[in-house]
Design a protein around this motif. Sequence first.
Motif, mmCIF file in Angstrom:
data_model
loop_
_atom_site.group_PDB
_atom_site.id
_atom_site.type_symbol
_atom_site.label_atom_id
_atom_site.label_comp_id
_atom_site.label_asym_id
_atom_site.label_seq_id
_atom_site.Cartn_x
_atom_site.Cartn_y
_atom_site.Cartn_z
ATOM 1 N N THR A 28 33.864 45.794 -31.188
ATOM 2 C CA THR A 28 34.559 46.188 -29.969
ATOM 3 C C THR A 28 34.545 47.699 -29.844
ATOM 4 O OG1 THR A 28 36.025 44.286 -30.209
ATOM 5 C CG2 THR A 28 36.740 46.047 -28.732
ATOM 6 N N LEU A 29 34.049 48.190 -28.702
ATOM 7 C CA LEU A 29 33.888 49.633 -28.523
ATOM 8 C C LEU A 29 35.176 50.349 -28.153
ATOM 9 C CD1 LEU A 29 30.483 49.880 -26.616
ATOM 10 C CD2 LEU A 29 30.933 49.991 -29.073
ATOM 11 N N SER A 30 36.198 49.629 -27.767
ATOM 12 C CA SER A 30 37.386 50.273 -27.226
ATOM 13 C C SER A 30 38.110 51.151 -28.232
ATOM 14 C CB SER A 30 38.352 49.216 -26.681
ATOM 15 O OG SER A 30 38.760 48.341 -27.720
ATOM 16 N N THR A 31 37.860 50.962 -29.516
ATOM 17 C CA THR A 31 38.540 51.775 -30.525
ATOM 18 C C THR A 31 37.664 52.905 -31.061
ATOM 19 O OG1 THR A 31 37.839 50.270 -32.295
ATOM 20 C CG2 THR A 31 39.970 49.828 -31.239
ATOM 21 N N TYR A 32 36.496 53.103 -30.446
ATOM 22 C CA TYR A 32 35.554 54.109 -30.930
ATOM 23 C C TYR A 32 35.371 55.233 -29.921
ATOM 24 C CZ TYR A 32 33.991 50.808 -34.525
ATOM 25 O OH TYR A 32 33.925 49.957 -35.590
ATOM 26 N N SER A 51 32.472 60.730 -25.215
ATOM 27 C CA SER A 51 33.697 60.267 -24.558
ATOM 28 C C SER A 51 34.694 59.836 -25.615
ATOM 29 C CB SER A 51 33.372 59.086 -23.647
ATOM 30 O OG SER A 51 34.562 58.439 -23.214
ATOM 31 N N SER A 52 35.957 60.178 -25.399
ATOM 32 C CA SER A 52 37.004 59.673 -26.268
ATOM 33 C C SER A 52 37.156 58.168 -26.067
ATOM 34 C CB SER A 52 38.328 60.378 -25.963
ATOM 35 O OG SER A 52 38.730 60.083 -24.640
ATOM 36 N N TRP A 53 37.940 57.527 -26.898
ATOM 37 C CA TRP A 53 38.059 56.074 -26.863
ATOM 38 C C TRP A 53 38.568 55.573 -25.505
ATOM 39 C CZ3 TRP A 53 42.728 53.459 -26.189
ATOM 40 C CH2 TRP A 53 43.856 54.291 -26.144
ATOM 41 N N SER A 54 39.392 56.365 -24.842
ATOM 42 C CA SER A 54 39.956 55.954 -23.556
ATOM 43 C C SER A 54 39.111 56.395 -22.376
ATOM 44 C CB SER A 54 41.352 56.541 -23.399
ATOM 45 O OG SER A 54 41.269 57.960 -23.326
ATOM 46 N N GLY A 55 38.213 57.351 -22.620
ATOM 47 C CA GLY A 55 37.431 57.921 -21.528
ATOM 48 C C GLY A 55 38.107 59.112 -20.869
ATOM 49 N N ASP A 56 39.310 59.452 -21.317
ATOM 50 C CA ASP A 56 40.052 60.546 -20.696
ATOM 51 C C ASP A 56 39.471 61.910 -21.031
ATOM 52 O OD1 ASP A 56 43.372 59.024 -20.998
ATOM 53 O OD2 ASP A 56 41.758 58.766 -19.528
ATOM 54 N N SER A 57 38.798 62.005 -22.153
ATOM 55 C CA SER A 57 38.226 63.283 -22.580
ATOM 56 C C SER A 57 36.724 63.126 -22.739
ATOM 57 C CB SER A 57 38.842 63.716 -23.913
ATOM 58 O OG SER A 57 38.246 64.906 -24.377
ATOM 59 N N THR A 58 35.964 64.007 -22.092
ATOM 60 C CA THR A 58 34.502 63.951 -22.176
ATOM 61 C C THR A 58 33.945 65.341 -22.482
ATOM 62 O OG1 THR A 58 34.310 64.280 -19.784
ATOM 63 C CG2 THR A 58 34.271 62.003 -20.589
ATOM 64 N N ASN A 77 33.110 46.165 -22.746
ATOM 65 C CA ASN A 77 32.556 46.564 -24.041
ATOM 66 C C ASN A 77 31.255 47.352 -23.879
ATOM 67 O OD1 ASN A 77 33.314 46.512 -26.735
ATOM 68 N ND2 ASN A 77 32.098 44.699 -27.230
ATOM 69 N N THR A 78 31.233 48.240 -22.879
ATOM 70 C CA THR A 78 30.001 48.942 -22.518
ATOM 71 C C THR A 78 30.308 50.402 -22.191
ATOM 72 O OG1 THR A 78 29.061 46.901 -21.605
ATOM 73 C CG2 THR A 78 28.019 48.956 -20.952
ATOM 74 N N VAL A 79 29.385 51.257 -22.588
ATOM 75 C CA VAL A 79 29.442 52.673 -22.254
ATOM 76 C C VAL A 79 28.198 52.999 -21.423
ATOM 77 C CG1 VAL A 79 29.464 55.015 -23.167
ATOM 78 C CG2 VAL A 79 30.725 53.207 -24.337
ATOM 79 N N TYR A 80 28.353 53.889 -20.470
ATOM 80 C CA TYR A 80 27.258 54.231 -19.564
ATOM 81 C C TYR A 80 26.939 55.715 -19.626
ATOM 82 C CZ TYR A 80 28.785 49.785 -17.561
ATOM 83 O OH TYR A 80 29.151 48.477 -17.390
#
Length: 121
Positions: A28-32, A51-58, A77-80
């Motif tokens: 699961t990618l949500s914790t990475y 990207s941070s785990w939440s996407g708030d910081s890039t 479960n995907t990053v773009y």
Amino acid sequence: QVQLVESGGGLVQAGVSLRLSCAASVGTLSTYGMGWFRQAPGKEREFVAASSWSGDSTDYADSVKGRFTISRDNAKNTVYLHLNSLKAEDTAVYYCAASRKRLSPYEFHYWGQGTQVTVSS
């Protein structure tokens, strides 16, 4: 542990856009924390975006800032990686990577197999 699979690469003309995807086949990618790197022929692999785990910081490399955007959909479960205004010098194999550290500074331990992006001028 995660296993990563990239997709979305291809041969495109300069100036167009492309979206790369990185999905987890295992885990699961949500914790990475997540990152994108690239390696052009004859060159070292270089950092592109993270990207941070939440996407708030890039974070972005200067060479792609303002043209590329990293985003994530933890529900899928995907990053773009959104690549806009592509240039010939963006030609490379693009890799996604996962970091157990959720916030910067990241430590990328898990890597995908890469997807080729070729930009013709």
